[in-house]
Design a protein around this motif. Structure first.
Motif, PDB file in Angstrom:
ATOM      1  N   ALA A  41      26.744  35.812  13.681  1.00  0.00           N
ATOM      2  CA  ALA A  41      25.544  35.096  13.232  1.00  0.00           C
ATOM      3  C   ALA A  41      25.845  33.618  12.989  1.00  0.00           C
ATOM      4  O   ALA A  41      25.077  32.733  13.402  1.00  0.00           O
ATOM      5  N   LEU A  42      26.977  33.346  12.329  1.00  0.00           N
ATOM      6  CA  LEU A  42      27.357  31.944  12.090  1.00  0.00           C
ATOM      7  C   LEU A  42      27.630  31.213  13.391  1.00  0.00           C
ATOM      8  O   LEU A  42      27.308  30.025  13.530  1.00  0.00           O
ATOM      9  N   GLY A  43      28.257  31.925  14.338  1.00  0.00           N
ATOM     10  CA  GLY A  43      28.558  31.305  15.622  1.00  0.00           C
ATOM     11  C   GLY A  43      27.311  30.902  16.387  1.00  0.00           C
ATOM     12  O   GLY A  43      27.316  29.913  17.128  1.00  0.00           O
ATOM     13  N   ARG A  44      26.233  31.663  16.227  1.00  0.00           N
ATOM     14  CA  ARG A  44      24.974  31.302  16.877  1.00  0.00           C
ATOM     15  C   ARG A  44      24.317  30.116  16.185  1.00  0.00           C
ATOM     16  O   ARG A  44      23.719  29.255  16.831  1.00  0.00           O
ATOM     17  N   LEU A  49      31.636  25.460  14.343  1.00  0.00           N
ATOM     18  CA  LEU A  49      32.498  25.952  13.267  1.00  0.00           C
ATOM     19  C   LEU A  49      33.870  26.435  13.742  1.00  0.00           C
ATOM     20  O   LEU A  49      34.869  26.191  13.064  1.00  0.00           O
ATOM     21  N   PRO A  50      33.984  27.175  14.867  1.00  0.00           N
ATOM     22  CA  PRO A  50      35.319  27.627  15.281  1.00  0.00           C
ATOM     23  C   PRO A  50      36.315  26.493  15.456  1.00  0.00           C
ATOM     24  O   PRO A  50      37.493  26.652  15.108  1.00  0.00           O
ATOM     25  N   GLU A  51      35.871  25.346  16.003  1.00  0.00           N
ATOM     26  CA  GLU A  51      36.789  24.223  16.189  1.00  0.00           C
ATOM     27  C   GLU A  51      37.276  23.653  14.859  1.00  0.00           C
ATOM     28  O   GLU A  51      38.391  23.131  14.764  1.00  0.00           O
ATOM     29  N   MET A 215      32.659  34.588  15.532  1.00  0.00           N
ATOM     30  CA  MET A 215      32.088  33.338  16.050  1.00  0.00           C
ATOM     31  C   MET A 215      32.399  33.165  17.525  1.00  0.00           C
ATOM     32  O   MET A 215      31.553  32.727  18.318  1.00  0.00           O
ATOM     33  N   ARG A 216      33.629  33.506  17.890  1.00  0.00           N
ATOM     34  CA  ARG A 216      34.026  33.383  19.295  1.00  0.00           C
ATOM     35  C   ARG A 216      33.246  34.367  20.165  1.00  0.00           C
ATOM     36  O   ARG A 216      32.841  34.047  21.278  1.00  0.00           O
ATOM     37  N   LEU A 217      33.020  35.558  19.657  1.00  0.00           N
ATOM     38  CA  LEU A 217      32.257  36.548  20.407  1.00  0.00           C
ATOM     39  C   LEU A 217      30.816  36.093  20.616  1.00  0.00           C
ATOM     40  O   LEU A 217      30.211  36.394  21.651  1.00  0.00           O
ATOM     41  N   ALA A 218      30.257  35.374  19.635  1.00  0.00           N
ATOM     42  CA  ALA A 218      28.872  34.906  19.760  1.00  0.00           C
ATOM     43  C   ALA A 218      28.710  34.001  20.970  1.00  0.00           C
ATOM     44  O   ALA A 218      27.678  34.025  21.650  1.00  0.00           O
ATOM     45  N   ARG A 219      29.733  33.207  21.271  1.00  0.00           N
ATOM     46  CA  ARG A 219      29.677  32.345  22.449  1.00  0.00           C
ATOM     47  C   ARG A 219      29.705  33.160  23.740  1.00  0.00           C
ATOM     48  O   ARG A 219      29.071  32.809  24.728  1.00  0.00           O
ATOM     49  N   LEU A 220      30.465  34.242  23.708  1.00  0.00           N
ATOM     50  CA  LEU A 220      30.621  35.031  24.925  1.00  0.00           C
ATOM     51  C   LEU A 220      29.347  35.781  25.292  1.00  0.00           C
ATOM     52  O   LEU A 220      29.179  36.181  26.445  1.00  0.00           O
TER      53      LEU A 220
END
Length: 328
Positions: A41-44, A49-51, A215-220
């Motif tokens: 949810a945060l990644g979307r 944020l991951p960086e 977060m990384r999974l949200a990008r994928l």
């Protein structure tokens, strides 16, 4: 012990085991699901944020966390067995994917061949071990992660690019740094105090890393699906590899903490490092998307498959002490 008494003992042990399994399953869900789903949810919402979060966590947080877990778990006689077994399991798996014509046909990309064998044992497997296994099994889980890390960063660049591994690249991985720090500390008089002081910071870092994985999974999720080779890689990673680990441990007669640690680590989803290596390789255009899909779907499916492996490990017929009681 006669058959009726043996049957009663079996039923009582099964009932007690079912209660403990249910409590452990709940602990596992609470350990994994909030961080992964919250991270997605945060990644979307905040793609940047991951960086911001990853560099300090990987540079300082993860090594300190692994040191704390190693101090808590300690070293046991089974650590050497765990290291040799992990090397054989991962090494033989990679050899088969590279040499067996059928597997090469089923796994057309090098990243799939690597990802079908190498698991996310640090950021997924260790929280699983913390939720389900006794403290002494932690060191076996970290040993598996240590060997897997050496294989991934040692052979990964060679498989994907044909490049020789750089020793500095391997030494800079968090698990290697943690082992180099933790082993001398275990012999120090401050061992117990350091283990107690680092216990909760170690747990916090693992939760943050699970958040980062989410977060990384949200990008994928936005990437197009490439199904070629995905299903065989998932079957090998989530089913065949842990099944091979379980059968080998049973054949060797190893105790439950060692066996369970090795099987659950083998059942971990594809390592995020496989995606990092694919994205950094010269074959990025061909390898990155299959690696991303394998990481995404293996992680999501592992939320179902890992509890099933734990359930299987706790079946009465796999409990050595219970087998001996019933046989009397």
């Amino acid at each position: 012990m006669g058959p009726p008494v043996a049957a009663s003992a079996l039923a009582l042990a099964a009932a007690s085991g079912n209660y403990c399994q249910g409590e452990a399953m709940l602990h596992l869900v609470l350990e994994l699901a909030p961080c992964l789903l919250g991270g997605m949810a945060l990644g979307r919402l905040r793609p940047q944020l991951p960086e911001l979060l990853a560099p300090p966590l990987l540079r300082w947080g993860v090594p300190i966390s692994l040191v704390g877990l190693l101090l808590k778990g300690g070293l046991h006689s089974g650590n050497l067995q765990a290291a040799l077994f992990s090397l054989m399991l991962v090494g033989c798996g990679l050899l088969l994917t590279q040499r067996a014509p059928l597997l090469q046909h089923l796994l057309p990309q090098q990243s799939q061949q690597l990802g079908a064998v190498v698991g996310n044992t640090a950021y997924f497997g260790l929280p699983v071990a913390l939720a389900l296994l006794p403290p002494e099994a932690l060191s076996f889980s970290i040993t598996y992660d240590f060997v897997g890390t050496l294989v991934t960063w040692g052979l990964g660049p060679l498989l994907l690019d044909g490049q020789r591994p750089q020793p500095r690249q391997v030494l800079n991985t968090p698990v290697v740094q943690a082992v180099l720090v933790a082993v001398p500390l275990m012999a120090s008089p401050w061992h117990a105090a350091l283990a107690a002081a680092l216990w909760w910071p170690a747990r916090l870092v693992l939760w943050l890393m699970l958040l980062l994985v989410g977060m990384r999974l949200a990008r994928l999720l936005d990437q197009r699906l490439e199904a070629d080779g995905l299903a065989p890689a998932l079957l090998i990673k989530l089913l065949a590899l842990p099944a091979a680990a379980l059968m080998s441990c049973l054949a060797l007669g190893w105790p439950a903490p060692l066996r369970d640690a090795l099987v659950l680590q083998a059942a971990a989803p594809t390592a995020m490092s496989v995606l990092l290596l694919a994205e950094a390789s010269q074959q990025k255009s061909r390898e990155a998307i299959p690696a991303a899909q394998l990481v995404l779907w293996s992680t999501l499916l592992a939320l179902l498959s890992v509890p099933l492996w734990w359930w299987l490990l706790n079946q009465p017929l796999l409990q050595p002490g219970l087998q001996a009681t019933v046989a009397m």
